[in-house]
Design a protein around this motif. Structure first.
Motif, PDB file in Angstrom:
ATOM      1  N   CYS A   1     -29.864  40.602 -72.563  1.00 53.83           N
ATOM      2  CA  CYS A   1     -28.554  40.183 -73.150  1.00 53.83           C
ATOM      3  C   CYS A   1     -28.859  39.801 -74.709  1.00 53.83           C
ATOM      4  CB  CYS A   1     -28.160  38.880 -72.247  1.00 53.83           C
ATOM      5  SG  CYS A   1     -26.330  38.272 -72.631  1.00 53.83           S
TER       6      CYS A   1
ATOM      7  N   CYS B   1     -26.447  41.593 -77.689  1.00 52.17           N
ATOM      8  CA  CYS B   1     -25.745  40.943 -78.566  1.00 52.17           C
ATOM      9  C   CYS B   1     -26.386  41.317 -80.007  1.00 52.17           C
ATOM     10  CB  CYS B   1     -25.890  39.439 -78.408  1.00 52.17           C
ATOM     11  SG  CYS B   1     -25.184  38.702 -77.030  1.00 52.17           S
TER      12      CYS B   1
ATOM     13  N   THR C   1     -16.567  45.952 -78.747  1.00 54.51           N
ATOM     14  CA  THR C   1     -16.344  45.626 -77.404  1.00 54.51           C
ATOM     15  C   THR C   1     -15.846  46.647 -76.642  1.00 54.51           C
ATOM     16  OG1 THR C   1     -14.352  44.386 -78.107  1.00 54.51           O
ATOM     17  CG2 THR C   1     -16.185  42.821 -77.515  1.00 54.51           C
TER      18      THR C   1
ATOM     19  N   PHE D   1     -18.601  49.114 -76.571  1.00 53.57           N
ATOM     20  CA  PHE D   1     -19.724  48.666 -75.498  1.00 53.57           C
ATOM     21  C   PHE D   1     -19.106  49.091 -74.080  1.00 53.57           C
ATOM     22  CE2 PHE D   1     -22.915  46.051 -77.673  1.00 53.57           C
ATOM     23  CZ  PHE D   1     -22.936  46.805 -78.765  1.00 53.57           C
ATOM     24  N   VAL D   2     -17.885  48.738 -73.634  1.00 51.56           N
ATOM     25  CA  VAL D   2     -17.292  48.968 -72.134  1.00 51.56           C
ATOM     26  C   VAL D   2     -17.592  50.540 -71.994  1.00 51.56           C
ATOM     27  CG1 VAL D   2     -15.200  49.105 -71.086  1.00 51.56           C
ATOM     28  CG2 VAL D   2     -15.645  47.232 -72.286  1.00 51.56           C
TER      29      VAL D   2
ATOM     30  N   GLY E   1     -28.572  38.517 -66.516  1.00 50.58           N
ATOM     31  CA  GLY E   1     -28.465  38.912 -68.004  1.00 50.58           C
ATOM     32  C   GLY E   1     -27.934  40.245 -68.134  1.00 50.58           C
TER      33      GLY E   1
ATOM     34  N   LEU F   1     -25.131  41.196 -66.094  1.00 50.33           N
ATOM     35  CA  LEU F   1     -23.889  41.279 -65.448  1.00 50.33           C
ATOM     36  C   LEU F   1     -23.119  40.475 -66.625  1.00 50.33           C
ATOM     37  CD1 LEU F   1     -24.998  40.334 -61.920  1.00 50.33           C
ATOM     38  CD2 LEU F   1     -23.833  42.420 -62.637  1.00 50.33           C
ATOM     39  N   ILE F   2     -23.551  39.678 -67.430  1.00 47.05           N
ATOM     40  CA  ILE F   2     -22.556  38.920 -68.355  1.00 47.05           C
ATOM     41  C   ILE F   2     -22.117  39.624 -69.538  1.00 47.05           C
ATOM     42  CG2 ILE F   2     -24.441  37.731 -69.658  1.00 47.05           C
ATOM     43  CD1 ILE F   2     -21.653  35.589 -68.706  1.00 47.05           C
ATOM     44  N   PRO F   3     -22.924  40.511 -70.291  1.00 47.38           N
ATOM     45  CA  PRO F   3     -22.246  41.201 -71.241  1.00 47.38           C
ATOM     46  C   PRO F   3     -21.142  42.195 -71.115  1.00 47.38           C
ATOM     47  CG  PRO F   3     -24.644  41.765 -71.329  1.00 47.38           C
ATOM     48  CD  PRO F   3     -24.217  41.205 -70.029  1.00 47.38           C
ATOM     49  N   ILE F   4     -20.201  42.739 -72.126  1.00 44.18           N
ATOM     50  CA  ILE F   4     -19.091  43.449 -71.955  1.00 44.18           C
ATOM     51  C   ILE F   4     -19.584  44.842 -71.002  1.00 44.18           C
ATOM     52  CG2 ILE F   4     -18.789  44.397 -73.955  1.00 44.18           C
ATOM     53  CD1 ILE F   4     -15.888  42.643 -72.247  1.00 44.18           C
TER      54      ILE F   4
ATOM     55  N   PHE G   1     -18.399  45.363 -67.552  1.00 37.06           N
ATOM     56  CA  PHE G   1     -17.019  45.253 -67.065  1.00 37.06           C
ATOM     57  C   PHE G   1     -16.753  46.772 -66.968  1.00 37.06           C
ATOM     58  CE2 PHE G   1     -12.698  45.990 -68.537  1.00 37.06           C
ATOM     59  CZ  PHE G   1     -12.121  44.908 -67.790  1.00 37.06           C
TER      60      PHE G   1
ATOM     61  N   GLY H   1     -27.194  34.813 -71.245  1.00 37.86           N
ATOM     62  CA  GLY H   1     -27.870  35.810 -70.239  1.00 37.86           C
ATOM     63  C   GLY H   1     -28.614  35.064 -69.113  1.00 37.86           C
TER      64      GLY H   1
ATOM     65  N   ILE I   1     -19.823  39.298 -77.331  1.00 37.94           N
ATOM     66  CA  ILE I   1     -20.243  40.549 -76.600  1.00 37.94           C
ATOM     67  C   ILE I   1     -20.178  40.199 -74.959  1.00 37.94           C
ATOM     68  CG2 ILE I   1     -22.117  42.258 -76.114  1.00 37.94           C
ATOM     69  CD1 ILE I   1     -20.582  42.746 -78.529  1.00 37.94           C
ATOM     70  N   PRO I   2     -20.768  38.955 -74.737  1.00 41.30           N
ATOM     71  CA  PRO I   2     -20.448  38.474 -73.204  1.00 41.30           C
ATOM     72  C   PRO I   2     -19.042  38.309 -72.922  1.00 41.30           C
ATOM     73  CG  PRO I   2     -22.293  37.109 -74.471  1.00 41.30           C
ATOM     74  CD  PRO I   2     -21.788  37.872 -75.414  1.00 41.30           C
TER      75      PRO I   2
END
Lengths: 116, 156
Positions: free
Chosen positions: A10, A14, A32, A35-36, A58, A60-63, A66, B43, B98-99
């Motif tokens: 993660c 970032c 964003t 990154f998607v 770690g 599953l939380i960044p964009i 999605f 994370g 970013i998250p």
């Protein structure tokens, strides 16, 4: 070990975003969106599934996750429904996140007053 | 006429010099480290929350992931509405953008910004102003790559 991998992965995503933000004219909106698309691309051949297995929360939380969830739900539905399943299953896995974001942001924007 | 344009260009030059001075003082390396550490902590926190929910509610890891994401969206939305998430974003930048917190932040802040224009023309039409591009390009990319996977590699 999963905690350490989560921290590294993660943080790495970032850091990439921050490097792009600092060294180009792209805004956070561009980054964003980019990154998607990258997340969806990585799941085309199940690379992102492999990352999630190794990294855990770690990843599953960044964009990027999605985009991964969008394509993953679509492909899972296309297993049983064929070609049309791509359209039917698109929001299967991301429904929770989008619904929660809509409801919370609407309710909180009604309750609280803008600061400026 | 000549004088005015000359003065303008002088002003532009001085402005650019001042602007470049400020840019130089903004440390890119420090920004990167801050984003890396704050994103990494988020994370690790996500992993911890998944473990916490799956053990306390006795549910599968996938369901715990959904609840974890709802938790993060709730916190980011609430802090944005209370007004101090913007300051956190200014400090940690991409570590929070970013998250999934960045997604909730974009939606709540655009809803708050246009609240004074009314429920339909303000909140209703502008809530997806920033987050809409994420959904649009996510869906288009997922559909496109899904087609490729479906026709070349077979389904899942």
């Amino acid at each position: 070990m999963l905690y350490f991998n989560s921290f590294l992965f993660c943080g790495f995503i970032c850091l990439m975003g921050q490097l792009i933000l600092d060294n180009s004219k792209l805004t956070p909106g561009h980054i964003t969106s980019l990154f998607v698309v990258i997340g969806a691309f990585l799941d085309t051949f199940s690379i992102y599934d492999f990352i999630i297995k190794k990294v855990g929360g770690g990843a599953l939380i960044p964009i990027t996750s999605f985009g991964h969830s969008l394509i993953h739900g679509a492909l899972a539905k296309s297993n049983s429904m064929g070609f049309m399943g791509l359209l039917m299953g698109m929001f299967d896995l991301t429904a929770t996140g989008i619904t929660a974001a809509i409801i919370f942001s609407f309710v909180f924007s009604l309750i609280f007053k803008p600061k400026n | 006429m000549f004088h005015i344009s000359n003065g303008d260009s002088m002003k532009d030059l001085r402005y650019e010099r001042i602007a470049s001075n400020h840019k130089a003082s903004e440390n890119k390396g420090k920004n990167g480290i801050v984003a890396f550490v704050s994103g990494g902590i988020l994370g690790a926190l996500a992993e911890g929350l998944i473990n916490f929910y799956s053990s306390i509610f006795d549910i599968s890891r996938n369901d715990a992931t959904s609840i974890m994401i709802v938790t993060f969206i709730f916190i980011a939305s609430l802090f944005t509405a209370l007004g101090f998430f913007d300051k956190l974003v200014n400090r940690f930048k991409c570590g929070l953008l970013i998250p999934i917190t960045g997604f909730a932040h974009a939606m709540t802040s655009s809803a708050m910004d246009y609240k004074k224009e009314g429920l339909v023309y303000g909140i209703g039409m502008n809530i997806f102003k920033l987050a809409g591009s994420v959904i649009l390009y996510g869906v288009v990319a997922a559909w496109f790559f899904g087609m490729i996977r479906y026709f070349i590699g077979g389904a899942l």
